[in-house]
Write a protein that holds these residues in place. Sequence first.
Motif, PDB file in Angstrom:
ATOM      1  N   ALA A 289       0.812  -1.211   0.000  1.00  0.00           N
ATOM      2  CA  ALA A 289       0.000   0.000   0.000  1.00  0.00           C
ATOM      3  C   ALA A 289       0.846   1.261   0.000  1.00  0.00           C
ATOM      4  O   ALA A 289       0.445   2.276  -0.552  1.00  0.00           O
ATOM      5  N   ALA A 290       2.024   1.220   0.632  1.00  0.00           N
ATOM      6  CA  ALA A 290       2.800   2.454   0.732  1.00  0.00           C
ATOM      7  C   ALA A 290       3.863   2.544  -0.356  1.00  0.00           C
ATOM      8  O   ALA A 290       4.109   3.614  -0.905  1.00  0.00           O
ATOM      9  N   VAL A 291       4.514   1.437  -0.685  1.00  0.00           N
ATOM     10  CA  VAL A 291       5.633   1.495  -1.628  1.00  0.00           C
ATOM     11  C   VAL A 291       5.201   1.193  -3.064  1.00  0.00           C
ATOM     12  O   VAL A 291       5.563   1.911  -3.990  1.00  0.00           O
ATOM     13  N   VAL A 369      20.760   9.620   0.251  1.00  0.00           N
ATOM     14  CA  VAL A 369      19.611   9.902  -0.606  1.00  0.00           C
ATOM     15  C   VAL A 369      18.327   9.502   0.116  1.00  0.00           C
ATOM     16  O   VAL A 369      18.052   8.320   0.289  1.00  0.00           O
ATOM     17  N   PRO A 370      17.550  10.489   0.588  1.00  0.00           N
ATOM     18  CA  PRO A 370      16.333  10.169   1.332  1.00  0.00           C
ATOM     19  C   PRO A 370      15.220   9.721   0.385  1.00  0.00           C
ATOM     20  O   PRO A 370      15.049  10.290  -0.685  1.00  0.00           O
ATOM     21  N   CYS A 371      14.476   8.680   0.784  1.00  0.00           N
ATOM     22  CA  CYS A 371      13.401   8.192  -0.083  1.00  0.00           C
ATOM     23  C   CYS A 371      12.174   9.095   0.029  1.00  0.00           C
ATOM     24  O   CYS A 371      12.098   9.957   0.898  1.00  0.00           O
ATOM     25  N   ALA A 372      11.209   8.893  -0.848  1.00  0.00           N
ATOM     26  CA  ALA A 372      10.044   9.776  -0.933  1.00  0.00           C
ATOM     27  C   ALA A 372       9.261   9.811   0.380  1.00  0.00           C
ATOM     28  O   ALA A 372       8.834  10.881   0.834  1.00  0.00           O
ATOM     29  N   ALA A 373       9.093   8.641   1.011  1.00  0.00           N
ATOM     30  CA  ALA A 373       8.321   8.584   2.246  1.00  0.00           C
ATOM     31  C   ALA A 373       9.007   9.399   3.344  1.00  0.00           C
ATOM     32  O   ALA A 373       8.373  10.175   4.065  1.00  0.00           O
ATOM     33  N   LEU A 374      10.321   9.254   3.423  1.00  0.00           N
ATOM     34  CA  LEU A 374      11.083  10.004   4.429  1.00  0.00           C
ATOM     35  C   LEU A 374      10.995  11.501   4.159  1.00  0.00           C
ATOM     36  O   LEU A 374      10.774  12.311   5.069  1.00  0.00           O
ATOM     37  N   GLN A 375      11.143  11.855   2.866  1.00  0.00           N
ATOM     38  CA  GLN A 375      11.090  13.275   2.518  1.00  0.00           C
ATOM     39  C   GLN A 375       9.745  13.899   2.882  1.00  0.00           C
ATOM     40  O   GLN A 375       9.686  15.034   3.350  1.00  0.00           O
TER      41      GLN A 375
END
Lengths: 569, 94
Positions: A289-291, A369-375
């Motif tokens: 659901a999230a990735v 490199v931060p992933c989209a969820a972290l950002q």
Amino acid sequence: MTRILLMGNPNVGKSVLFSRLTGVRATVSNYPGTTVDFLRGFMKLGEDRVEVVDVPGTYSLEPTNKAEEVACELLETGDLVVSVVDATHMERSLYLALELLERDIPLAVALNVWDDARHQGITINMPGLEKHLGVPVVPTVALTGEGVRDLVLRLCEAKADNTHHRSPDERWAEVGRILGLVQQVAHRHHTWLERLGDASVHPFGGIVIAAAMLFASFWVIRLIGETIIGYVTDPFFDHVYAPAILRLSSLLGGEGFWYDVLVGKLIEGEIDYGQSFGVLTTGIYIPFAAVLPYILSFYLVLGVLEDTGYLPRLATLLDNLMHRLGLHGYAIIPTLIGLGCNVPAILATRLLESKRERFIAATLISVAVPCAALQAMVIGLVGARGLQYVALVYGTLFLVWLVLGHILNLAVRGFRPELIIEIPPYRIPPWRSTLLKLRLRVVWFLREAVPFILLGALGISVLDYFGAFDAVARAASPVVTGLWGLPKEAIRALVIGFLRKDLAVGMLEPLDLLTPQLVTGVVVLSIFFPCVASFLVLAKELGVRDLLKAVGLMVVVALLVGGALNLAL
Amino acid sequence: MDDGKRLTTLAAMPSKHDGIVVDIRGGRAIRARLGSLGVRPGKRIVKLSEMLMHGPVMVEVDRAQVAVGFDVASRVVVSLSEVGIDSNTVDGKS
């Protein structure tokens, strides 16, 4: 079973022709012992079912890299070769065709992008070419399917002619001789796509175009990803999946080892996918659901960027910068993927040629490199304290990326790559092969990455059940409170960061941190240890030795940068 | 040079100029790789541009564009044409 090989230079439309011949049922195969993948599918030839292989693009049969080596080895396994020739770049295509002709294997030639050649004022005397080569030559436009039927019909005429054995110079001379007889090129003006092509590698203009392109890409990726989450996966997980798991939860009796591992903790009697941490709750929710929605939209946009021909231009533009980090321009692609999700990014480092490059690229991605969820969490949480702090977080990570890259470039021994790439003309993406590629990549993500995420969730729930985290928290407390200046309660967030970074950042929120503490905490969380899925993929791609080196670097960098931020802020 | 042509390298020659590739100083792999993209002794080559600060050099050869890293470009020896080309002929016809 008969095996037909499609062989040709990179960017000649082999994959489009492949999807025309085989339809949509293709599978990706990995060539044993390498990181090179190729496509396999099936087609009808008369009454028989035959296998078709999309061989990795090569310029010659004297290999200069891994993909070309695989191409040569695959050649030994085939029964018939279709040499896919780019009618707009006859010279280098014919060189490979002649090399193939010198081998003892039946050959037919598909003269592809035939329509483009006509538009560019190139005329080719088809019967003449056929006579000189001595094998069937069929003009095709794989994009529209024109000529593909003829090609299939004439495959039975394919023949081998291994009477000649030429040196490279003799072969180039022969190519020149044949083309002199059968090809005529008229003058023509630049098209608008070509003008755009020139602009996007202009030293200054190109950078502006690149920035706009990347911004637009990420905007589209977010838009598609959020739409899928909002309208498909979240409603499903809230209204269908959660009630089913709640029923299971009452069947399991609400306690015990299996309950804790499978379902985890209920928050106020409900499943909270962010906090329950069971294999069937958080473990299933995260990958699907999230990735997955972001993977889907990310690979769609990446596929379009690839098929338009923009990526080689971006690689050229940034080659200089990447070179200083021990990489070549193409390494920008996995790095960009990392801004979406680190798991496919680390897997994408496979497209780099040497082990050294893969190590540097994968390490830099997992550290800086931060992933989209972290950002998303960083922007939400740190942004509330002021945008300058968001800039501080990004600036610090970028600096870490540059400095660590420089150090790795000096420290890691091994082959240093040089950029020699063709810049293909811009094309409107062929939707057939773009969609085929998207489907193959998503299936591959499900098969390769999802099991790791599930395994990670399982491991974490088991460790949590046996109280391993409390032991880690006690051991880590001098570093966290002393060096980084964070309160003790932040330790649990840092440990959870191993499972999911955005969640960990969220756990910092109720701690009422001062702004400098929050910045330090967020930066440390981003650098320190990758999430469990990236960690396992790193292990798979790098091997245990390099993984340990990478993890050592992460710990050292997190200690140094966290300490420095604590002192400076 | 006797024939009045100047020898230079792809890295050193000015952008928007053309010349003939004379030699490639390098091993088999690099010669094969450049050769397969059309950068071979005897070929006419046009330098389109170079990226900032010793970045890759963009060239046009055989109606196709190729990007070559600066280090590789400095190993490609080119005999420069006497006059620069005007922009109308940049697409490499002779």
